[in-house]
Design a protein around this motif. Structure first.
Motif, PDB file in Angstrom:
ATOM      1  N   LEU A  66     -29.177  22.841 -41.958  1.00  0.00           N
ATOM      2  CA  LEU A  66     -28.226  23.978 -41.268  1.00  0.00           C
ATOM      3  C   LEU A  66     -27.529  24.442 -42.325  1.00  0.00           C
ATOM      4  N   PRO A  67     -27.748  25.471 -43.086  1.00  0.00           N
ATOM      5  CA  PRO A  67     -26.790  26.010 -44.170  1.00  0.00           C
ATOM      6  C   PRO A  67     -25.825  27.070 -43.262  1.00  0.00           C
ATOM      7  N   GLU A  68     -24.797  27.612 -43.676  1.00  0.00           N
ATOM      8  CA  GLU A  68     -23.884  28.434 -43.225  1.00  0.00           C
ATOM      9  C   GLU A  68     -22.610  27.614 -42.438  1.00  0.00           C
ATOM     10  N   SER A  69     -21.510  27.611 -42.956  1.00  0.00           N
ATOM     11  CA  SER A  69     -20.428  26.921 -42.333  1.00  0.00           C
ATOM     12  C   SER A  69     -20.015  27.163 -41.016  1.00  0.00           C
ATOM     13  N   SER A  70     -20.134  28.507 -40.438  1.00  0.00           N
ATOM     14  CA  SER A  70     -20.137  28.778 -38.996  1.00  0.00           C
ATOM     15  C   SER A  70     -21.022  28.266 -38.276  1.00  0.00           C
ATOM     16  N   ALA A  71     -22.130  28.224 -38.694  1.00  0.00           N
ATOM     17  CA  ALA A  71     -23.339  27.801 -37.754  1.00  0.00           C
ATOM     18  C   ALA A  71     -23.109  26.162 -37.774  1.00  0.00           C
ATOM     19  N   ALA A  72     -22.733  25.456 -38.784  1.00  0.00           N
ATOM     20  CA  ALA A  72     -22.600  24.112 -38.643  1.00  0.00           C
ATOM     21  C   ALA A  72     -21.512  23.646 -37.754  1.00  0.00           C
ATOM     22  N   CYS A  73     -20.587  24.524 -37.960  1.00  0.00           N
ATOM     23  CA  CYS A  73     -19.139  24.068 -37.176  1.00  0.00           C
ATOM     24  C   CYS A  73     -19.620  24.319 -35.616  1.00  0.00           C
ATOM     25  N   PHE A  74     -20.382  25.281 -35.205  1.00  0.00           N
ATOM     26  CA  PHE A  74     -20.731  25.669 -34.046  1.00  0.00           C
ATOM     27  C   PHE A  74     -21.672  24.318 -33.459  1.00  0.00           C
ATOM     28  N   TYR A  75     -22.723  24.003 -34.346  1.00  0.00           N
ATOM     29  CA  TYR A  75     -23.504  22.744 -33.979  1.00  0.00           C
ATOM     30  C   TYR A  75     -22.363  21.801 -33.451  1.00  0.00           C
ATOM     31  N   LEU A  76     -21.625  21.345 -34.497  1.00  0.00           N
ATOM     32  CA  LEU A  76     -20.725  20.212 -34.032  1.00  0.00           C
ATOM     33  C   LEU A  76     -20.058  20.457 -32.854  1.00  0.00           C
ATOM     34  N   ALA A  77     -19.414  21.571 -32.596  1.00  0.00           N
ATOM     35  CA  ALA A  77     -18.344  21.647 -31.578  1.00  0.00           C
ATOM     36  C   ALA A  77     -19.106  22.106 -30.311  1.00  0.00           C
ATOM     37  N   ASP A  78     -20.250  22.277 -30.404  1.00  0.00           N
ATOM     38  CA  ASP A  78     -21.051  22.919 -29.061  1.00  0.00           C
ATOM     39  C   ASP A  78     -20.568  22.066 -27.809  1.00  0.00           C
ATOM     40  N   GLY A  79     -20.005  22.487 -26.761  1.00  0.00           N
ATOM     41  CA  GLY A  79     -19.766  21.921 -25.710  1.00  0.00           C
ATOM     42  C   GLY A  79     -18.260  20.919 -25.483  1.00  0.00           C
ATOM     43  N   SER A  80     -17.624  21.265 -26.814  1.00  0.00           N
ATOM     44  CA  SER A  80     -16.329  20.560 -26.916  1.00  0.00           C
ATOM     45  C   SER A  80     -15.237  21.490 -26.445  1.00  0.00           C
ATOM     46  N   ARG A  81     -13.921  20.913 -26.621  1.00  0.00           N
ATOM     47  CA  ARG A  81     -12.962  21.645 -26.424  1.00  0.00           C
ATOM     48  C   ARG A  81     -12.475  22.751 -27.318  1.00  0.00           C
ATOM     49  N   LEU A  82     -13.177  22.627 -28.714  1.00  0.00           N
ATOM     50  CA  LEU A  82     -12.969  23.675 -29.750  1.00  0.00           C
ATOM     51  C   LEU A  82     -13.933  24.998 -29.513  1.00  0.00           C
ATOM     52  N   ILE A  83     -14.396  25.208 -28.368  1.00  0.00           N
ATOM     53  CA  ILE A  83     -15.246  26.221 -27.992  1.00  0.00           C
ATOM     54  C   ILE A  83     -14.702  26.706 -26.719  1.00  0.00           C
ATOM     55  N   PRO A  84     -14.208  28.027 -26.430  1.00  0.00           N
ATOM     56  CA  PRO A  84     -13.562  28.115 -25.149  1.00  0.00           C
ATOM     57  C   PRO A  84     -14.767  28.264 -24.043  1.00  0.00           C
ATOM     58  N   ASP A  85     -14.220  27.915 -22.869  1.00  0.00           N
ATOM     59  CA  ASP A  85     -14.993  27.934 -21.629  1.00  0.00           C
ATOM     60  C   ASP A  85     -15.233  29.579 -21.221  1.00  0.00           C
ATOM     61  N   ASP A  86     -14.225  30.355 -21.348  1.00  0.00           N
ATOM     62  CA  ASP A  86     -14.323  31.792 -20.761  1.00  0.00           C
ATOM     63  C   ASP A  86     -15.116  32.594 -21.798  1.00  0.00           C
ATOM     64  N   ARG A  87     -16.160  33.326 -21.304  1.00  0.00           N
ATOM     65  CA  ARG A  87     -17.181  33.924 -21.740  1.00  0.00           C
ATOM     66  C   ARG A  87     -16.364  34.940 -22.881  1.00  0.00           C
ATOM     67  N   PHE A  88     -15.396  35.891 -22.397  1.00  0.00           N
ATOM     68  CA  PHE A  88     -14.896  36.712 -23.421  1.00  0.00           C
ATOM     69  C   PHE A  88     -14.357  36.002 -24.620  1.00  0.00           C
ATOM     70  N   ASP A  89     -13.533  34.902 -24.428  1.00  0.00           N
ATOM     71  CA  ASP A  89     -12.893  34.156 -25.349  1.00  0.00           C
ATOM     72  C   ASP A  89     -14.060  33.480 -26.326  1.00  0.00           C
ATOM     73  N   ARG A  90     -15.038  32.916 -25.777  1.00  0.00           N
ATOM     74  CA  ARG A  90     -16.080  32.748 -26.566  1.00  0.00           C
ATOM     75  C   ARG A  90     -16.558  33.683 -27.557  1.00  0.00           C
ATOM     76  N   ALA A  91     -16.583  34.653 -27.181  1.00  0.00           N
ATOM     77  CA  ALA A  91     -17.000  35.782 -27.976  1.00  0.00           C
ATOM     78  C   ALA A  91     -15.913  36.346 -29.135  1.00  0.00           C
ATOM     79  N   ASP A  92     -14.777  36.375 -28.563  1.00  0.00           N
ATOM     80  CA  ASP A  92     -13.735  36.634 -29.191  1.00  0.00           C
ATOM     81  C   ASP A  92     -13.426  35.697 -30.428  1.00  0.00           C
ATOM     82  N   MET A  93     -13.743  34.252 -30.122  1.00  0.00           N
ATOM     83  CA  MET A  93     -13.687  33.260 -31.145  1.00  0.00           C
ATOM     84  C   MET A  93     -14.594  33.612 -32.278  1.00  0.00           C
ATOM     85  N   LEU A  94     -15.942  33.938 -32.255  1.00  0.00           N
ATOM     86  CA  LEU A  94     -16.980  34.518 -33.044  1.00  0.00           C
ATOM     87  C   LEU A  94     -16.775  35.852 -33.655  1.00  0.00           C
ATOM     88  N   ARG A  95     -15.655  36.719 -32.975  1.00  0.00           N
ATOM     89  CA  ARG A  95     -15.310  37.921 -33.833  1.00  0.00           C
ATOM     90  C   ARG A  95     -14.451  37.464 -34.889  1.00  0.00           C
TER      91      ARG A  95
END
Ligand SMILES: N[C@@H](CCC(=O)N[C@@H](CS)C(=O)NCC(=O)O)C(=O)O
Length: 204
Positions: A66-95
């Protein structure tokens, strides 16, 4: 989780994002080092088996890459406290992660690499001509971040997310090479200290 191997160069902030994410989550990951300066990500072996785009970081999960730092961070953090539960906040994190890749990294990280690692005298004429524009664009990105952080502790929500990790990696070393001066950005400086105080934090 399957075995994790990070193909990296220790001087790279993109790789550090993944190491910091893993550290904050207490995940174990093996690291294999390549030298970007010596072209070790451009060998036929690397292009054929690790990343056809010829760049690190690449997170190896079992036998998948899995190349690309953002994709790799997302893989590791999926389902963890480092990704917001709130739908808007999750998209805002990607922004903010997209902002990092488009407005911040190509200016702040590239100038650090050119000036602190390649050396001004060794730059091509094209690279030299791009330095002033990248400095203006990098300062614009830092100013936008500083304004955002003037009224809040974290980029999104009330605690650290991948947005903070992505932006921290090259901001905290932005002065290396001399292109940027963080003393102009007091809210960024306070935020850098908050990130470094997180339990599990590791240095670059
Ligand atoms: N968008 C990619 C950028 C990756 C990247 O630019 N990697 C650089 C080091 S930080 C690299 O491998 N450069 C070597 C080359 O291009 O030959 C990410 O976020 O992972």
């Amino acid at each position: 989780m399957e075995k994790l191997v990070l193909h990296e160069d220790p001087i790279s902030g993109n790789c550090y994002k993944i190491k910091l994410t893993a550290a904050l989550l207490g995940l174990r990951m093996e690291c294999r080092a390549y030298s970007v300066l010596h072209g070790e990500t451009r060998t036929p072996q690397f292009l054929n088996f690790i990343n056809p785009n010829g760049r690190i970081p690449v997170l190896q999960v079992g036998d998948r890459f899995l190349p690309e730092s953002s994709a790799a961070c997302f893989y590791l953090a999926d389902g963890s406290r480092l990704i917001p539960d709130d739908r808007f906040d999750r998209a805002d994190m990607l922004r903010w992660m997209f902002f990092e890749q488009y407005n911040h990294e190509p200016n702040v990280a590239t100038l650090r690499f050119w000036l602190a690692f390649v050396g001004e005298d060794s730059l091509s004429e094209l690279q030299k001509s791009l330095v002033p524009g990248k400095k203006i664009a990098g300062d614009a990105a830092l100013k936008l971040m500083d304004d955002h952080l003037a009224t809040r502790n974290w980029f999104v929500g009330e605690s650290i997310t991948l947005a903070d990790i992505a932006l921290y990696a090259y901001t905290h070393v932005a002065e290396e090479g001399g292109a940027f001066d963080l003393s102009f950005y007091p809210s960024i400086s306070a935020w850098l200290a908050r990130v470094a105080a997180e339990p599990g934090y590791v240095k670059m």
